[in-house]
Design an enzyme around this catalytic site. Structure first.
Site, PDB file in Angstrom:
ATOM      1  N   GLU A 364      32.515  62.734  42.412  1.00  0.00           N
ATOM      2  CA  GLU A 364      32.157  61.395  41.960  1.00  0.00           C
ATOM      3  C   GLU A 364      31.136  60.760  42.908  1.00  0.00           C
ATOM      4  OE1 GLU A 364      35.694  59.058  41.634  1.00  0.00           O
ATOM      5  OE2 GLU A 364      36.797  60.582  40.532  1.00  0.00           O
ATOM      6  N   CYS A 365      30.067  60.243  42.375  1.00  0.00           N
ATOM      7  CA  CYS A 365      29.066  59.463  43.088  1.00  0.00           C
ATOM      8  C   CYS A 365      28.576  60.186  44.356  1.00  0.00           C
ATOM      9  CB  CYS A 365      29.595  58.061  43.393  1.00  0.00           C
ATOM     10  SG  CYS A 365      28.279  56.846  43.665  1.00  0.00           S
ATOM     11  N   GLY A 366      29.042  59.793  45.535  1.00  0.00           N
ATOM     12  CA  GLY A 366      28.613  60.453  46.756  1.00  0.00           C
ATOM     13  C   GLY A 366      28.890  61.950  46.730  1.00  0.00           C
ATOM     14  N   GLY A 461      29.462  63.676  38.445  1.00  0.00           N
ATOM     15  CA  GLY A 461      28.606  62.585  38.018  1.00  0.00           C
ATOM     16  C   GLY A 461      28.737  61.363  38.899  1.00  0.00           C
TER      17      GLY A 461
END
Length: 488
Positions: A364-366, A461
């Site tokens: 997720e993200c990072g 994502g």
């Protein structure tokens, strides 16, 4: 369930909620009140400050993510055994979805849980205007939940003058004030507050802050307000089934495991199931300065579904933990540690090879950024990352996406067909390959867009997920890890 409880909220962001909440938690802990902390909304960093102040976990509560009944149940589960619960609000008291709806707001959470509110009002540069300012917030308070106010950035002389006026004209308890004083705030950066571990001597600083807090804020008045809370309205109706009782007890066991640090270090040996035959699926969770954004309820759900969690560091470790069957890389600040992450070649190789072998991964993200071929920082310097995704992520210099979303898969992989999971986005980086396997929809505007790279064993994502909004996600993730473990 009856427990003393209070929400520290504010008219707007930047009013001093976190400062007051941490000082209050430290003061309560010092007096043996055994507090438990909660953060309203999808925030990772404020709970880290709560944990530094408390030495015990802090939990998120979000009425958009989990609705009325489930939010109330989560509160009851986590508050059980505590003497007092302290909730920290988000943004302005009435700011919910899209900044305009009640759902997701601090006020909505206070209303659902029947929690009295103490406002922290930044009144620098104000005099008698403080009264109509507060009166407007009281007028909107249909449930009469606002019971007190702490005036921030005000001189002691003006405070002594204005306090009796507020209490007489507005019938609102003024529980204290914070002077404008160096050290009475925590810093910030583009994604929110600085990390607790970045502040020198955080424990000593919080202790000092709490001592100053008790000089100008009445702890007895705050506890009186907290004690005025009635019974927490029972979530749902009807009697609790045996299965529900066992599930609730399981959450408690998982929480206890996280408290004791069970499974939070390197694997200490095989963790057997009750029948003594099968081992639990082991999910390696990235945790260090670069990757630290995790909802505790997400981790608890993974444990409840049979996973054993072990920490690893993409920054400091040479490779993934032995015998892991799944990989979870949460958000954080990989851009601040890009050079060090890039130089850890053996870890990058270990992650890439594991995913190429088919190990289930959620990033997720990072974590999504780390799996790219390269990360390009604000200065234009390119750093090699894990290389799972043949693409680049780069700093746009502006906020790319922000806010709540509901997500649905094009093809069922991590969710039951046709179901949705909720989450949020908040990032300044973008990717040359964001993925198109998930449809994300904004709850207020209804606008949608495609995102996330998803395959049978991959969810990668920018969105941050909240598993309790669809517990099947955690169940299927653990099942995938279990299947992979049997295949290798």
């Amino acid at each position: 369930m009856k427990i003393k409880r209070i929400m520290i909220a504010a008219p707007k962001s930047g009013s001093g909620k976190t400062t007051v909440t941490c000082a209050l938690l430290q003061a309560l802990k010092n007096k043996g009140e055994a507090p438990v902390a909660f953060k309203c909304g999808p925030d990772y960093i404020d709970p880290m400050f709560h944990e530094k102040a408390l030495g015990v976990p802090s939990y998120n509560l979000d009425t958009f993510f989990t609705g009325r009944e489930q939010t109330g149940q989560l509160f009851e589960n986590h508050a059980a055994g505590a003497k007092v619960a302290v909730m920290e609000g988000v943004m302005g008291l009435y700011d919910g979805l899209g900044g305009i709806q009640e759902e997701g707001s601090s006020y909505h959470l206070a209303k659902i849980t029947g929690t009295p509110v103490v406002l922290v009002a930044d009144v620098k540069g104000m005099g008698r205007s403080i009264l109509p300012f507060l009166a407007g917030f009281l007028q909107y308070d249909t449930e009469r939940l606002i019971r007190g106010v702490i005036l921030n950035r005000i001189s002691e002389r003006l405070y002594e003058t204005i306090k009796p006026m507020i209490e007489k004209e507005l019938h609102l308890s003024v529980t204290g004030f914070l002077p404008e004083k160096e050290g009475f705030h925590v810093g910030s950066r583009h994604l929110g507050l600085v990390m607790p571990d970045e502040l020198e001597g955080i424990k000593g600083r919080l202790a000092k802050l709490s001592a100053e807090f008790e000089k100008t804020v009445s702890l007895p008045d705050i506890m009186r307000i907290a004690g005025s809370a009635g019974e927490v309205e029972k979530a749902g109706t009807g009697s609790q089934s045996e299965d529900e009782s066992e599930e609730e007890a399981g959450w408690g066991r998982a929480a206890d495991d996280l408290e004791r640090g069970v499974g939070w270090g390197k694997p200490a040996g095989e963790s057997m199931r009750k029948d003594g035959v099968e081992t639990k699926p082991v999910i390696a969770v990235a945790r260090d300065e670069a990757f630290c954004f995790y909802y505790r309820d997400n981790l608890l759900l993974l444990q409840e579904n049979g996973a054993r969690l072990v920490w690893f560091s993409p920054l400091h470790d040479e490779r993934l933990p032995d015998a892991c069957n799944g990989l979870l890389i949460g958000g954080g600040y990989p851009e601040l540690y890009a050079e060090k992450l890039s130089k850890n070649i053996t870890m990058r190789k270990s992650v890439r090879e594991a995913v190429e072998r088919g190990m289930p991964v959620v990033a997720e993200c990072g974590g999504f950024m780390y799996l790219h071929g390269a990360l390009i920082d604000r200065e234009g310097t390119s750093y090699a990352m894990a290389g799972v995704i043949p693409a680049k992520c780069y700093d746009t210099g502006k906020l790319v996406r922000f806010g709540y979303i509901e997500m649905q898969e094009k093809k069922s992989c991590f969710l039951p067909e046709g179901s949705k999971i909720k989450g949020h986005e908040f990032h300044y980086y973008d990717s040359t390959c964001n993925g198109e396997d998930i449809m994300a929809v904004k709850p207020v505007t209804g606008k949608g867009y495609f995102c996330v790279i998803e395959e049978e064993n991959k969810w990668m994502g920018f969105p941050h997920l909240y598993y309790p909004s669809n517990p099947a996600f955690a169940k299927l993730f653990v099942e995938k890890a279990g299947v992979y473990g049997k295949e290798i």
